[in-house]
Design an enzyme around this catalytic site. Structure first.
Site, PDB file in Angstrom:
ATOM      1  N   ASN A   1      -1.862   0.194   6.586  1.00 24.77           N
ATOM      2  CA  ASN A   1      -1.461  -1.006   7.135  1.00 24.77           C
ATOM      3  C   ASN A   1      -0.551  -1.741   6.051  1.00 24.77           C
ATOM      4  OD1 ASN A   1      -3.581  -1.735   5.341  1.00 24.77           O
ATOM      5  ND2 ASN A   1      -4.561  -3.428   6.920  1.00 24.77           N
TER       6      ASN A   1
ATOM      7  N   HIS B   1      -2.017  -5.471   1.586  1.00 23.15           N
ATOM      8  CA  HIS B   1      -3.471  -6.110   1.459  1.00 23.15           C
ATOM      9  C   HIS B   1      -3.077  -7.453   0.841  1.00 23.15           C
ATOM     10  CE1 HIS B   1      -7.239  -7.341   0.075  1.00 23.15           C
ATOM     11  NE2 HIS B   1      -6.936  -7.691  -0.993  1.00 23.15           N
TER      12      HIS B   1
ATOM     13  N   TYR C   1     -12.471  -2.771  -4.004  1.00 18.80           N
ATOM     14  CA  TYR C   1     -13.063  -3.086  -2.746  1.00 18.80           C
ATOM     15  C   TYR C   1     -14.415  -3.133  -2.539  1.00 18.80           C
ATOM     16  CZ  TYR C   1      -8.159  -2.664  -0.420  1.00 18.80           C
ATOM     17  OH  TYR C   1      -7.079  -2.695   0.193  1.00 18.80           O
TER      18      TYR C   1
ATOM     19  N   LYS D   1       0.846  -1.290  -0.045  1.00 18.73           N
ATOM     20  CA  LYS D   1       0.077   0.007  -0.042  1.00 18.73           C
ATOM     21  C   LYS D   1       0.908   1.209  -0.008  1.00 18.73           C
ATOM     22  CE  LYS D   1      -4.062  -2.423   2.189  1.00 18.73           C
ATOM     23  NZ  LYS D   1      -5.015  -2.060   3.129  1.00 18.73           N
TER      24      LYS D   1
ATOM     25  N   GLU E   1      -9.360 -10.981  -7.710  1.00 19.85           N
ATOM     26  CA  GLU E   1      -8.466  -9.963  -7.486  1.00 19.85           C
ATOM     27  C   GLU E   1      -7.440  -9.920  -8.429  1.00 19.85           C
ATOM     28  OE1 GLU E   1      -7.587  -9.932  -3.297  1.00 19.85           O
ATOM     29  OE2 GLU E   1      -9.539  -9.226  -2.529  1.00 19.85           O
TER      30      GLU E   1
HETATM   31  P1  CMP Z   1      -7.405  -4.742   3.426  1.00 25.63           P
HETATM   32  O1  CMP Z   1      -6.756  -6.017   3.775  1.00 25.63           O
HETATM   33  O2  CMP Z   1      -6.694  -4.231   2.329  1.00 25.63           O
HETATM   34  O3  CMP Z   1      -9.028  -4.839   3.125  1.00 25.63           O
HETATM   35  C1  CMP Z   1      -9.698  -3.788   3.554  1.00 25.63           C
HETATM   36  C2  CMP Z   1      -9.127  -2.717   4.493  1.00 25.63           C
HETATM   37  O4  CMP Z   1      -9.927  -1.768   4.830  1.00 25.63           O
HETATM   38  C3  CMP Z   1      -8.302  -3.206   5.405  1.00 25.63           C
HETATM   39  O5  CMP Z   1      -6.930  -3.810   5.030  1.00 25.63           O
HETATM   40  C4  CMP Z   1      -7.799  -1.959   6.123  1.00 25.63           C
HETATM   41  O6  CMP Z   1      -6.734  -1.289   5.757  1.00 25.63           O
HETATM   42  C5  CMP Z   1      -9.206  -1.071   6.042  1.00 25.63           C
HETATM   43  N1  CMP Z   1      -9.941  -1.025   7.251  1.00 25.63           N
HETATM   44  C6  CMP Z   1     -10.363   0.393   7.795  1.00 25.63           C
HETATM   45  N2  CMP Z   1     -10.854   0.015   8.875  1.00 25.63           N
HETATM   46  C7  CMP Z   1     -11.343  -1.205   8.785  1.00 25.63           C
HETATM   47  C8  CMP Z   1     -12.005  -2.054  10.045  1.00 25.63           C
HETATM   48  N3  CMP Z   1     -12.604  -1.646  11.040  1.00 25.63           N
HETATM   49  N4  CMP Z   1     -12.155  -3.495   9.577  1.00 25.63           N
HETATM   50  C9  CMP Z   1     -11.419  -3.850   8.523  1.00 25.63           C
HETATM   51  N5  CMP Z   1     -10.648  -3.290   7.777  1.00 25.63           N
HETATM   52  C10 CMP Z   1     -10.693  -2.020   7.786  1.00 25.63           C
END
Ligand code: CMP
Length: 139
Positions: free
Chosen positions: A113, A116, A50, A10, A127
């Protein structure tokens, strides 16, 4: 079984200049990179990727973050690749991620974070096709 999974480094991790460190973790875990590219996602790209989260309260922040800078997108292949990649990433919330995982080491928040990863073999196929179509290599 040998599987494929879709992985995204990311914008936060790209900005931190840790692409190589993250790729090394994939390689050291026996995951092969079978497709890869750097891309500045458009809002349309991020919203489509998403789409399953469209109704979630964090959707707009998630899209805003994912278009904030370039990402590195890769398809990884290896034994149990979906789980192997998720184990390397650690929990979605870096505060809950186990020591030594990518998110514990490089991530700052649940949105920023670092990575992904697909959550199932079925979603991985969707995906990978979303970003690469059929342009995935055997190696
Ligand atoms: P990712 O695995 O990319 O999939 C969806 C993303 O939403 C997740 O990682 C997080 O970066 C983001 N996100 C933000 N808030 C939440 C939440 N409460 N629960 C899950 N994903 C979240």
């Amino acid at each position: 079984a040998v599987e494929r999974t879709l992985s995204i480094i990311k914008p936060d991790a790209v900005a931190k200049n840790v692409i190589g460190q993250i790729y090394s973790r994939f390689e050291n875990a026996g995951l092969k990179i079978v497709a890869a590219k750097m891309k500045q996602l458009s809002r349309e790209d991020a919203e489509g990727f998403y789409a399953v989260h469209k109704e979630r309260p964090f959707f707009k922040d998630l899209v805003d973050f994912m278009v904030s800078g370039p990402v590195i997108i890769q398809a990884l292949e290896g034994e149990n690749a979906v789980i192997a990649h998720r184990d390397l990433m650690g929990a979605t919330d870096p505060k809950k991620a186990e020591k030594g995982t990518i998110r514990a080491d490089f991530a700052d928040s649940i949105d920023a974070n670092a990575v992904h990863g697909s959550d199932s073999v079925e979603n991985a196929a969707i995906e990978i096709a979303y970003f690469f179509g059929t342009e995935v290599y055997s190696r």
